[in-house]
Design an enzyme around this catalytic site. Structure first.
Site, short mmCIF file in Angstrom:
data_model
loop_
_atom_site.label_atom_id
_atom_site.label_comp_id
_atom_site.label_asym_id
_atom_site.label_seq_id
_atom_site.Cartn_x
_atom_site.Cartn_y
_atom_site.Cartn_z
N ASP A 178 -3.15 5.07 -2.46
CA ASP A 178 -3.93 5.78 -1.43
C ASP A 178 -4.42 6.82 -2.37
OD1 ASP A 178 -4.75 5.48 1.30
OD2 ASP A 178 -3.77 7.29 1.51
N GLU B 134 -6.94 3.86 -5.07
CA GLU B 134 -8.08 4.16 -4.29
C GLU B 134 -8.49 5.81 -4.84
OE1 GLU B 134 -9.58 5.62 0.17
OE2 GLU B 134 -7.61 5.88 -0.57
N HIS C 289 -10.94 -1.35 5.00
CA HIS C 289 -10.53 -1.18 6.35
C HIS C 289 -11.38 0.41 6.48
CE1 HIS C 289 -8.00 1.00 3.53
NE2 HIS C 289 -7.38 1.82 4.60
N ASP C 290 -11.99 1.12 5.49
CA ASP C 290 -12.50 2.33 5.64
C ASP C 290 -14.23 2.30 5.84
OD1 ASP C 290 -9.77 3.61 5.68
OD2 ASP C 290 -10.22 3.92 3.58
N ASP D 61 0.79 -1.32 -0.01
CA ASP D 61 -0.01 -0.09 -0.22
C ASP D 61 0.78 1.38 -0.11
OD1 ASP D 61 -2.23 1.69 0.40
OD2 ASP D 61 -3.10 0.31 1.73
C1 GLC Z 1 -7.36 6.23 2.40
C2 GLC Z 1 -7.00 5.12 3.29
C3 GLC Z 1 -7.47 5.47 4.85
C4 GLC Z 1 -6.44 6.72 5.20
C5 GLC Z 1 -6.44 7.88 4.31
C6 GLC Z 1 -5.34 8.83 4.52
O1 GLC Z 1 -8.65 6.47 2.28
O2 GLC Z 1 -7.75 4.06 2.90
O3 GLC Z 1 -7.21 4.41 5.67
O4 GLC Z 1 -6.77 6.97 6.67
O5 GLC Z 1 -6.42 7.34 2.99
O6 GLC Z 1 -4.19 8.30 4.41
#
Ligand code: GLC
Length: 560
Positions: free
Chosen positions: A215, A277, A343-344, A106
């Protein structure tokens, strides 16, 4: 190496296999400190091989002050002590490869931790050579001038609350942080910064890593003139973040130029993949915006997460629309990707299935029979629901800040339930997040080898996907069906194979008149062949044509 990893025929591990997301703090703890680690994960690789997944996406394991649990990286080339060491990561890569499993790391490239040496240098003085690697602004001085701190340059807000600009007393400028103030944003317009990040990718690819999840990839470039975001009407107490259209603090056209360069770096290492993402505006589904990160289909990212399945209700029509929208947006040379949990987000078992196992089975069937890569979130295969986290045990900064208005993300991050023993087989110590009390049914040990369990259902579907080109490679099209039924065909011309999936979203039996000769069809999923019945006409479906009766929440996969 197994046939899969060496890419037998036109099998491509990241396209045709199933990928599995692991939140490493919560998967397996080998040293009893209550936090999962890489050696623990290595001990569980046999489980993943048996499940049949082709790759693992590991949420961040790099050194980090853990203000955002690893999404605040202070060294991009090493492993945090809590997870093990660099040698453990190397061992993981080797051991996973021996089992035909690839490793995706990641990469948090929108921002670093404020403890990263680059940021420490950057904030040391205005003329430090690394100053421009981050985003600084003197602010706007008011009429009173002298002695007063200037105002932030615009109205941008941080996703985790408060303003996105932090005043740096020592150097007298603001720096930008679109998340926590300990997560300063990089300046992607600086070519040296981009070069340094690209070298990080080479570092890991040289160690045998097979790909990266990027990310918040749509955040990397911001408006060059720092224009304020327009106001948006949104009921978002207490988070004012949603009360803006994020027109200028993300999604800038230059991202695509930079991603084309990034793709060239990835292409230096054959068979490497990437998935981005694309963080959406709350509640707004824009399939085309997501697909834009694939470029022409082969010159930017390999895949981009479309989170539309995170915003649907448990209704056939909602799923049909979300899937269709996504398939239509992905360019011909591109590749779709599907995800129900991560995880979010609240887990699918809670958010969509409301704790109902039959609904979860249907959802897993849907996820694993799509065209495109399914990402399975650890624990979804046994139906783990969201955990309940008392205020005193909250860890996630979002949960801590917004309690009790927002549960934060801890509920979806609780430890993997391997057994119903102490510590759920996850740890011998005290787990970093609480483990639910009643997990008698929801654990690997009690479902393994039990026909009809969610775990065996998932394994079977992953096997089906591997053995049927119609599922792994084939095209997708919707079939006509009653309102509560979602039915689609997967077909592969090369193999001359057609598979039909019919999902009854209703708690009532549903009549469906398929357009194929089901007398010859074979049911592949672990479900009985539905009864064949003469049914009265519905809509445009043929009058008195024999139909089949799908039982409540039945999920069928036929070979026809
Ligand atoms: C993304 C991740 C999340 C994180 C955020 C900031 O959305 O999935 O878990 O807190 O980015 O890095």
């Amino acid at each position: 190496m197994s046939e899969q990893i060496s890419g037998g025929g036109d099998w491509c591990w990241w396209k045709h296999g199933v990928l599995y997301q692991i939140y490493p703090r919560s998967f397996a703890d080998s040293n009893s400190d209550g936090v999962g680690d890489i050696p623990g994960l290595i001990n569980r690789l046999d489980y993943l091989e048996e499940l049949g997944v082709s790759g693992i996406w590991l949420s961040p394991v790099f050194p980090s002050p853990m203000k955002d649990f690893g999404y605040d990286i202070s060294d991009y080339r090493n492993i945090d002590k809590v997870f093990g060491g660099l040698d453990d990561l190397q061992k993981l890569v080797e051991e996973a490869h021996q089992r035909g499993i690839r490793i995706i790391l990641d990469m948090v490239f929108n921002h670093s931790s404020d403890q990263h040496p680059w940021f420490l240098e950057a904030r040391s003085s205005r003329d430090n050579p690394k100053r421009d690697w981050y985003i600084w602004h003197p602010g706007i001085s008011g009429p009173k001038g002298k002695g007063r701190r200037p105002k932030p340059p615009n109205n941008w807000r941080a996703a985790f609350g408060g303003k996105a600009w932090k005043w740096d007393e020592a150097t007298g400028e603001y720096y930008l942080h679109l998340f926590l103030e300990s997560q300063p944003d990089f300046n992607w317009r600086n070519p040296e910064l981009r070069g340094a990040l690209f070298d990080v990718l080479r570092h890991w690819m040289n160690l045998g890593v097979d790909g990266f999840r990027f990310d918040v990839i749509n955040f990397i470039v911001k408006d060059a003139c720092f224009r304020s975001n327009p106001y948006r009407l949104h009921w978002a107490l207490p988070r004012r973040y949603e009360q803006q259209h994020h027109a200028f603090d993300r999604t800038q056209p230059e991202s695509h130029e930079f991603l084309k360069d990034l793709r060239k770096v990835l292409d230096e290492y054959p068979e490497t993949t990437s998935v981005g993402e694309v963080f959406p505006d709350e509640g707004i589904i824009d399939h085309a915006a997501v697909a834009s990160y694939l470029g022409g289909g082969s010159d930017e990212l390999h895949m981009a997460f479309d989170f539309s399945l995170n915003y649907v209700k448990f209704r056939a029509a909602d799923f049909a629309a979300a899937l269709k929208g996504q398939y239509e947006a992905v360019p011909e040379k591109g590749w779709p990707v599907h995800v129900l949990s991560n995880h979010d987000q609240s887990r699918a078992m809670t958010r969509l299935a409301g704790g109902n196992t039959a609904k979860m089975k249907l959802l897993l069937t849907l996820l694993l029979t799509q065209r495109g890569t399914p990402f399975l979130y650890y624990g979804d295969e046994i139906g783990m629901p969201d955990g309940r986290i008392p205020r005193s045990r909250l860890q996630d900064p979002v949960g801590v800040r917004y309690w009790p208005f927002h549960p934060g993300r801890d509920p979806a991050r609780t430890p993997m339930q391997w057994s119903d023993g102490t510590g759920a087989g996850f740890t011998d110590g005290e787990a970093w997040l609480p483990i639910p009390k009643d997990i008698a049914e929801t654990n690997v040990k009690s479902q393994r080898g039990v026909s009809g369990s969610l775990l065996e259902h998932t394994r079977k579907l992953i096997r089906l996907r591997r053995n049927h080109r119609a599922l792994s490679h084939g095209f997708w099209n919707l079939l006509e069906s009653p309102r509560d039924v979602l039915a689609y065909r997967r077909y592969d011309e090369a193999a001359g194979e057609t598979i039909v999936v019919a999902l009854n979203f209703s708690k009532r039996a549903c009549h469906w008149i398929p357009d194929f000769h089901f007398a010859k069809a074979m049911v592949l999923s672990d479900s009985a062949f539905p009864s064949v019945k003469e049914v009265p006409s519905t809509g445009s479906q043929n009058k008195n044509h024999p139909g089949i009766e799908l039982s409540p929440l039945q999920a069928l996969v036929f070979k026809v």
